[in-house]
Scaffold this active site. Structure first.
Site, PDB file in Angstrom:
ATOM      1  CG  ASP A 117       3.994  12.991  -6.973  1.00  0.00           C
ATOM      2  OD1 ASP A 117       5.129  13.156  -8.319  1.00  0.00           O
ATOM      3  OD2 ASP A 117       3.427  14.115  -6.857  1.00  0.00           O
ATOM      4  CG  ASP A 127       9.130  17.472  -6.762  1.00  0.00           C
ATOM      5  OD1 ASP A 127      10.272  17.667  -6.805  1.00  0.00           O
ATOM      6  OD2 ASP A 127       9.357  16.514  -8.436  1.00  0.00           O
TER       7      ASP A 127
END
Length: 221
Positions: free
Chosen positions: A11, A13
């Site tokens: 991922d 953020d």
């Protein structure tokens, strides 16, 4: 940590970079402009596609697509304090380039700007909100990333920070490593959590990625 993996899926953020202050500023301004409860919005907006959150909270008569475009531009313009999660740039730079991908709920235009601001070099494979119809917690994004890397998603380790992303990874059949650097309290999860990438080492050995403890490297006592 003896499990061997075909690829790592990250991922973005909260996992590779910390963009939370920027996101909070943009979303707070959007919520206040549309009469939306900021606290309720903040509870659910992390890790999911922005357009889905806007559709969920936007008042009647508001054009979700227009609001999304305004929010996106606000976030693109506000990256001065976006930074890497400690050790993320060096950790990913040391991986075989064909064995890792970024899988983010952000649109590609925002992902590219944030990664550049944080000093994290993106990989060849990057799955963004533009690439899937169903965002996290649906597994589609991780399944697509594994397909593009030519590996089985069950042989992947997903690096995540948000419940929606963890659920998506589990639905894809992958293992999970939780990044807790931006958490205010522990997540309720069965997976291991680390606060920085300095807590682990990664190696490419005999056609697989493995993880180790940095204190157990040869010559370290």
């Amino acid at each position: 940590m003896t499990r061997r993996y075909a690829a790592f899926l990250f991922d973005m953020d909260g996992t590779l970079i910390n963009s939370i202050p920027s996101a909070i500023r943009a979303w707070t301004a959007w919520a206040e402009r549309n009469g939306v409860d900021v606290d309720e919005l903040m509870k659910v907006m992390h890790g999911v596609k922005a357009i889905e959150t806007i559709r969920r909270f936007a008042p009647p008569g508001v054009d979700p697509q227009r609001e999304f475009e305004l929010l996106l531009q606000a976030e693109i313009d506000d990256v001065a304090d976006v930074v890497e999660i400690a050790g993320a740039a060096a950790f990913t730079a040391a991986l075989p380039p064909e064995r890792w991908a970024i899988v983010t709920s952000a649109p590609r235009s925002l992902a590219e700007v944030r990664l550049k601001a944080a000093g994290v070099t993106p990989p060849a494979v990057m799955v963004t909100a533009d690439d899937v119809e169903r965002g996290k917690p649906a597994p589609d994004c991780f399944l697509l990333a594994a397909e593009r890397l030519g590996v089985d998603p069950r042989d992947c380790l997903v690096w995540e920070d948000a419940p929606a992303g963890i659920a998506a990874a589990e639905a894809a059949g992958a293992d999970v490593m939780v990044i807790s650097a931006t958490h205010h309290e522990p997540l309720d999860t069965r997976w291991r959590a680390i606060g920085s990438y300095g807590e682990l080492t990664a190696a490419w050995e005999d056609g697989a990625l493995t993880l180790g403890d940095p204190d157990q490297r040869p010559g370290v006592e």
